[in-house]
Design an enzyme around this catalytic site. Structure first.
Site, short mmCIF file in Angstrom:
data_model
loop_
_atom_site.label_atom_id
_atom_site.label_comp_id
_atom_site.label_asym_id
_atom_site.label_seq_id
_atom_site.Cartn_x
_atom_site.Cartn_y
_atom_site.Cartn_z
N GLY A 1 0.60 -1.29 -0.03
CA GLY A 1 -0.07 0.26 0.10
C GLY A 1 0.53 0.94 0.11
N LYS A 2 0.43 2.51 -0.52
CA LYS A 2 1.00 3.40 -0.35
C LYS A 2 -0.02 5.32 0.30
CE LYS A 2 5.36 3.71 -0.95
NZ LYS A 2 6.25 3.84 -0.18
N GLY A 3 0.26 5.55 0.69
CA GLY A 3 -0.24 6.92 0.89
C GLY A 3 0.17 7.87 0.62
#
Ligand code: GLU
Length: 420
Positions: free
Chosen positions: A108-110
């Site tokens: 994931g990445k934000g």
């Protein structure tokens, strides 16, 4: 949506790498499609009261590439250029990284499009808390666990922890990793990425039969990753001759004194003007002779324009995605540079994040020595497996690393089958 994502240069790059590896693995068309595209792309708007009383609306993104092997794991980035395509690419790379390292996570990445350098800490706190509030329905210790990335620190994680725990009505340290130690963060997490970068460089030196003592390194980027990589390399007996950051670049053929540089950076906010070295053009710095060149900042800095001119023996990718596919092809053709691909080189961060999460779930803590020893064991294992894979299949380290990660995910998709 597929076309929109592919138009983004960073996602386009991640997708091109994926296609190359999927061809190599001869992935079944159905599994290939399922592996390539992100499961969830979430965008939220974040109205924030600024210190001057104005309300500014920021855009925040979180991309969860897959949840097939466990919760999603990856950083949260604050940078003016953040957009959904870049975040999706970074999430995809996290996916292969976690699989390569054998961590029970998806990627994931934000990211929030903002410039933290122009914002006060109060403004950053309001922005972070608003993001945590808006994203709360989509995250959780068994769903999505964030960590620091470019432009964020343990303090940002503390604010997310506090916002989430307040909503839940209980202390939930396992909602984030890379948080302060007093909030159940792990010993060794702050230096983990940089430590892992330096450690994988020593593995590469050993593989090439080069003695560590006196070897040289150039580091592009002096944030959390770059600065700890410098400290660890110098601790191993290496010499760091060049460093750059957003303020400029410096060079000292005799080796830069990292203690003096830390002091200079803490008073001046950047490396520019450091009296213990000469200034140098940041692009020229990358082309200087060294044993290890360490890009430790953002994506796409090693390109078709400079790849042929590099004078390093090892390219250690501390950043995510620093080398474009065109540059990759040039480096592979040259054959004289040993590449430590990002998904292995910088995996120390997410590996110790995993250790932090495990410690939190058990309400137990390990010493720094235990953490760093376990990290080195994992990196050593991954490095050896990858080398064996590359030798067996006669392929480069990038292809080998991504193939190992992608194959692991593809196997899981195939075995779980397609619902409904
Ligand atoms: N942001 C780091 C990375 O890109 C660490 C992620 C994590 O610890 O979850 O690997």
């Amino acid at each position: 949506m597929k076309e929109a994502l592919l138009k983004d240069p960073v996602f386009g790059m991640a997708a091109e790498q994926f296609d190359r590896v999927a061809d190599f693995l001869e992935l079944d068309a159905e599994v290939r499609e399922r592996c390539k595209w992100p499961k969830r792309l979430i965008t939220v708007t974040l109205p924030v009261t600024m210190d001057d009383g104005r309300t500014e609306v920021f855009f925040g993104h979180r991309v969860q590439h897959h949840l097939s092997r466990g919760p999603v794991k990856g950083g949260l980035r604050f940078h003016p250029n953040v957009n959904i395509g870049e975040v999706a690419a970074l999430a995809m790379w996290m996916n292969w990284k976690c699989a390569l390292m054998g961590l029970p996570y998806g990627g994931g990445k934000g990211g929030i499009a903002c410039d933290p350098r122009t914002m006060s800490m109060r403004e950053q706190e309001r922005l972070t808390r608003r993001f945590a509030q808006e994203i709360a329905p989509f995250i959780g210790p068994e769903i999505d666990v964030m960590a620091p990335d470019v432009g964020t620190t343990a303090q940002h994680m503390a604010w997310i922890l506090d916002t989430y725990s307040t909503r839940e009505g209980r202390f939930v340290p396992e909602i984030v990793t890379g948080k302060p130690v007093e909030l159940q963060g792990s010993e060794g997490r702050t230096q983990a990425t940089g430590h892992g970068v330096a450690f994988t460089i020593t593995l590469a030196l050993a593989k090439l039969g080069i003695k560590i003592q006196g070897t040289t390194a150039i580091v592009q980027g002096y944030g959390n990753v770059g600065s700890h990589a410098v400290d660890t390399m110098i601790g191993y007996g290496m010499k760091v001759t060049g460093i750059s950051d957003i303020s400029g670049a410096i060079w000292n053929a005799k080796g830069i004194d990292h203690h003096a540089l830390h002091e200079h950076v803490s008073t001046h906010g950047g490396i520019k003007g450091f009296p213990g070295a000469e200034p140098i053009d940041p692009d020229t710095l990358l082309l200087q002779e060294c044993d290890a060149l360490v890009p430790a900042a953002l994506e796409r800095v090693i390109t078709k324009d400079n790849a042929a001119k590099l004078k390093c023996r090892i390219l250690a990718e501390a950043a995510n995605g620093p080398t474009t596919p065109e540059a990759d092809a040039i480096i592979e053709q040259r054959g004289d540079i040993f590449l430590i691909p990002d998904v292995l080189c910088n995996a120390g961060g997410v590996t110790v994040s995993y250790f932090e999460w495990v410690q939190n779930l058990q309400r137990f803590s390990w010493t720094k020595h235990e953490v760093l020893t376990k990290l080195e064991t994992k990196l050593n294992e991954a490095f050896t497996n990858l080398n064996n894979f590359c030798e067996k299949h006669n392929c480069g380290m990038r292809l080998g690393a991504l193939a190992t990660g992608i194959q692991t995910v593809a196997n899981v998709k195939q075995t779980r089958g397609l619902f409904p």
